[in-house]
Structure formats: structure tokens, C-alpha cells
Scaffold this active site. Structure first.
Site, PDB file in Angstrom:
ATOM      1  N   GLU A 272      38.938  28.382  42.577  1.00 24.94           N
ATOM      2  CA  GLU A 272      40.114  28.611  41.741  1.00 24.94           C
ATOM      3  C   GLU A 272      41.071  27.431  41.889  1.00 24.94           C
ATOM      4  O   GLU A 272      41.722  27.274  42.912  1.00 24.94           O
ATOM      5  CB  GLU A 272      40.781  29.926  42.130  1.00 24.94           C
ATOM      6  CG  GLU A 272      39.877  31.139  41.945  1.00 24.94           C
ATOM      7  CD  GLU A 272      40.466  32.402  42.548  1.00 24.94           C
ATOM      8  OE1 GLU A 272      41.487  32.888  42.017  1.00 24.94           O
ATOM      9  OE2 GLU A 272      39.914  32.887  43.552  1.00 24.94           O
TER      10      GLU A 272
ATOM     11  N   GLU B  37      37.845  41.301  51.999  1.00 23.79           N
ATOM     12  CA  GLU B  37      37.683  39.858  51.801  1.00 23.79           C
ATOM     13  C   GLU B  37      37.087  39.242  53.047  1.00 23.79           C
ATOM     14  O   GLU B  37      37.510  39.558  54.164  1.00 23.79           O
ATOM     15  CB  GLU B  37      39.026  39.143  51.560  1.00 23.79           C
ATOM     16  CG  GLU B  37      39.695  39.371  50.243  1.00 23.79           C
ATOM     17  CD  GLU B  37      40.982  38.531  50.144  1.00 23.79           C
ATOM     18  OE1 GLU B  37      41.098  37.505  50.853  1.00 23.79           O
ATOM     19  OE2 GLU B  37      41.869  38.911  49.356  1.00 23.79           O
TER      20      GLU B  37
ATOM     21  N   LYS C  75      45.141  27.699  42.863  1.00 24.36           N
ATOM     22  CA  LYS C  75      45.646  28.360  44.065  1.00 24.36           C
ATOM     23  C   LYS C  75      46.461  27.367  44.893  1.00 24.36           C
ATOM     24  O   LYS C  75      46.041  26.232  45.112  1.00 24.36           O
ATOM     25  CB  LYS C  75      44.504  28.921  44.909  1.00 24.36           C
ATOM     26  CG  LYS C  75      43.768  30.096  44.274  1.00 24.36           C
ATOM     27  CD  LYS C  75      42.934  30.845  45.287  1.00 24.36           C
ATOM     28  CE  LYS C  75      43.811  31.636  46.230  1.00 24.36           C
ATOM     29  NZ  LYS C  75      43.026  32.472  47.159  1.00 24.36           N
TER      30      LYS C  75
ATOM     31  N   GLU D 281      41.823  26.529  50.159  1.00 25.85           N
ATOM     32  CA  GLU D 281      42.173  27.692  49.345  1.00 25.85           C
ATOM     33  C   GLU D 281      41.543  27.630  47.958  1.00 25.85           C
ATOM     34  O   GLU D 281      41.324  28.661  47.321  1.00 25.85           O
ATOM     35  CB  GLU D 281      43.690  27.817  49.217  1.00 25.85           C
ATOM     36  CG  GLU D 281      44.385  28.310  50.465  1.00 25.85           C
ATOM     37  CD  GLU D 281      43.982  29.734  50.820  1.00 25.85           C
ATOM     38  OE1 GLU D 281      43.986  30.598  49.930  1.00 25.85           O
ATOM     39  OE2 GLU D 281      43.649  29.981  51.999  1.00 25.85           O
TER      40      GLU D 281
END
Length: 380
Positions: A305, A251, A308, A314
Site C-alpha cells: 500500500e 494481523e 501508508k 509499512e
């Protein structure tokens, strides 16, 4: 701009496909999107059968995952590990190219020593199950770790794992060496900049022109933080007796939006980080310590997203919004192949109507014009 072959970029460029959201497109649409973008490596955080079926016969390689909540049960029950592989891996091969199973994610970042102790036994159980089912030549077993498993990361040659984790990491490295599997690291220079924007150079973390820093022990010069982090991991492994294990970045990324106290969370910085990184991937560039070993990177993430938890950043690491429009335009440095040119072109995907593609192109052209001066300043 670099002029490099788009195929070479695809050989090393991977994407993290997270699904902590309630508004994501169907996996069949995502499969078309990634094929149109020439992305041929995907990392999941589970083993979603809908995703694995959607990517059948596409040639895309997959890393699938076993959640932390399953480690202790698998560590003490080889039968459970075999059942998991039988259910989540075997049915999809060979149509879907599952090449790696990650057992747990950032297990050493928490305080659960029981889970830490269960990690390696669970990995060994999955590895044994893979072998027993005749899949050992196709599927490796690993686990992803935060870069914070390092106690020291600079200078890179002084890289060392945390002493409190040595009892877990030493046998883990032995396992990787024995099974010829990679050590996976989640590394985010963004976090270093966010924590100390006054002392951490923004060009240094964004792969942009800067004086660089020199490792006094090796005399190697580093012009970006990610490469320094990778080489620190190599040094830490060497200190534990291993020079036989590869490092993959499982990541890395940069958020395009954040809270007021999250320094650097802008569209321009996200486009610069990912665009400059992709240019280096396309060049098959290695780190100063391992110049002949091309960096192997999975960018985080495919989509924003919305579910999250945590700070705003985030929920804003995605290259795309869930409706399929790009969050920003970036340039991979890829030369023309099959009519494609430098800009990372998210708009040709078949998951969108022609009208929506036109709207996205128009809206994103402004972003592209804003970002290109940043990217154009990067030169070899």
C-alpha cells in the site's frame, strides 16, 4: 515439504485487504484473485460497499470494521449503531458472508482515554443492533488489539495485561465471554526482531529450526515467537478469570523491504515467515498450550500500500504488488488438489492476461529458487 490438503489450509488462512493506496485493482479483480488462491477469509479496515458487492456469492467470509473515529458517537447513540448496521451489513447479507464486525482498531495503543472508555459501549451498541436486526446468529462483534496490551509476554504462562488498561479490558473480556466472540490480536514478531536483532533469534521468529525456549512454569517448549505471544494472551485472560474466550490473530506478517535501519526486511525473510506460517496453518496446528485448537490467522497484507505513512516497511507487507504480480513466491505446504501443488500459485488468477501471467511466472521463478531452500529446511 509438508504434504497437506489445500482445503484445510483455506479453512484457517485469512488475508487483510487494506486499501491505503492509489493504484489498487478493482475489487471484482481482487475477488477473482482470492478465489483462485483458495483464500476464503478476508478482513477489511472499513465496510467498503464495492468490495462487499464484488464478493457476493463467492462464499468468502468477511470481517468488516468501524473506524476509531466513530466510537464515541456510537457509544452514546444506539440509533447511530443501528443505522450503521442497517447501512453497512444488512444489505449485503446473505450474498456476502459478513461474519464479524470489528469496532475500532488498536484503541488501547494510543493515549485517548475517551476513546478507550467508548470502546466497550460502542461494541455493545453494535451487538445490540445486530441482534435487533435478526443477524445475531451470523455476525459476531469484536475489536482488534496490539499485542502491546500485554505488560508481560514471556514466559507465556506469565502473560498479563497492562495494569493501566485493566479497567477497560476486564469488562471487555466479560463481554467476549457473554457473547462468545473472539479476542483479536495484531502480533508481529518482526517488531521484536527489528528492535533487537542482536538478541532475538531470527530462526525463532521465522518459524525455522531452532533450539526453542522453554516456559519454566509449564515446561512447554516454544519454537516460535508467535505461538508464545498467543499463549501469553491466553494466560493474561486466565488471570482475569476467563478461559472461555478464543484468540484470533487479526494481523501478522513480515515486510519484504524496509529502511536501512529496519533489520530483517528482505524478500527472503518475508517469504520464509509467511510460507512457514501457512504450512502450520495448513496442518491445523495449535500452540503448545492449546494443541487441539488450530491457530486462526489473518496475514497482513494482500497488497503493498503505497500511501501508508511511516517507515518504508509499512508500505511493503503485501503478498502482491498492486498490478497483481507477486512480491515473492512462497510455499504453503499444500498437497495436490484439483491439479494444484505445494507452491502458493498467485499466477493463475483471472485478473491477469496470459502474457502478464507468463512474465510474472518467469520473473518469480528466480525468487522461488532462492526461497525454497529456506522453506525446505522446515520439517516436523
Amino acid at each position: 515439504m509438508f504434504a497437506v490438503d489445500v482445503v484445510s489450509a483455506a479453512q484457517k488462512f485469512g488475508i487483510n485487504y487494506g486499501q491505503i493506496a492509489n493504484n489498487l485493482p478493482d475489487p471484482t479483480q481482487v475477488a477473482g484473485l482470492l478465489q483462485s488462491l483458495n483464500v476464503n477469509k478476508v478482513k477489511l479496515y472499513d465496510a467498503d460497499p464495492k468490495v462487499l458487492m464484488a464478493f457476493a456469492n463467492t462464499g468468502v467470509e468477511f470481517i468488516i470494521a468501524i473506524g476509531n473515529e466513530n466510537l464515541q458517537s456510537m457509544a452514546g447513540n444506539p440509533g447511530a449503531a443501528r443505522q450503521w448496521v442497517t447501512q453497512h451489513v444488512q444489505p449485503f447479507l446473505p450474498a456476502t458472508r459478513i461474519t464479524c464486525i470489528t469496532v475500532g482498531n488498536e484503541v488501547f495503543s494510543g493515549n485517548d482515554t475517551g476513546m478507550m472508555a467508548s470502546l466497550l459501549p460502542a461494541m455493545k451498541a453494535i451487538y445490540a443492533a445486530v441482534g435487533e436486526l435478526g443477524l445475531g446468529g451470523q455476525v459476531t462483534v469484536s475489536s482488534a488489539h496490539s499485542v502491546n496490551v500485554l505488560a508481560t509476554s514471556f514466559p507465556p504462562s506469565s502473560g498479563a495485561f497492562r495494569e493501566d488498561l485493566a479497567q477497560y479490558i476486564q469488562p471487555l473480556l466479560d463481554f467476549h465471554g457473554q457473547t462468545n466472540s473472539p479476542f483479536l490480536i495484531n502480533a508481529y514478531p518482526f517488531f521484536a526482531y527489528k528492535a533487537s536483532p542482536g538478541s532475538v533469534s531470527l530462526p525463532y521468529v521465522l518459524f525455522e529450526p531452532n533450539p526453542g525456549v522453554r516456559d519454566p512454569n509449564t515446561n512447554l517448549s516454544y519454537d516460535n515467537m508467535l505461538y508464545a505471544q498467543i499463549d501469553a494472551v491466553y494466560a493474561a485472560m486466565k488471570a482475569m478469570g476467563h478461559t472461555d474466550i478464543g484468540v484470533r490473530i487479526s494481523e501478522t506478517g513480515w515486510p519484504s523491504k524496509g529502511d536501512e535501519d529496519e533489520a530483517g526486511t528482505t524478500v527472503e525473510n518475508a517469504a520464509a515467515y509467511n510460507g512457514n506460517l501457512m504450512q502450520r496453518i495448513a496442518m491445523n496446528q495449535g500452540t503448545p498450550l492449546k494443541p487441539n485448537v488450530p491457530i486462526d490467522v489473518f496475514v497482513f497484507a494482500l497488497f503493498n500500500e503505497d500511501m501508508k505513512p511511516g517507515p518504508t516497511s509499512e508500505r511493503n507487507y503485501g503478498l502482491f504488488y498492486p498490478n497483481g504480480s507477486p512480491v515473492y513466491a512462497i510455499n504453503t505446504g499444500a498437497g495436490g488438489v484439483s491439479g494444484r501443488t505445494g507452491p502458493f500459485d498467485p499466477y493463475s488468477a483471472q485478473m491477469f492476461s496470459s502474457a502478464s501471467r507468463l512474465a510474472v511466472r518467469t520473473a518469480s521463478l528466480t525468487l522461488l529458487l532462492l526461497v525454497l531452500p529456506l522453506l525446505s529446511s522446515f520439517s516436523c
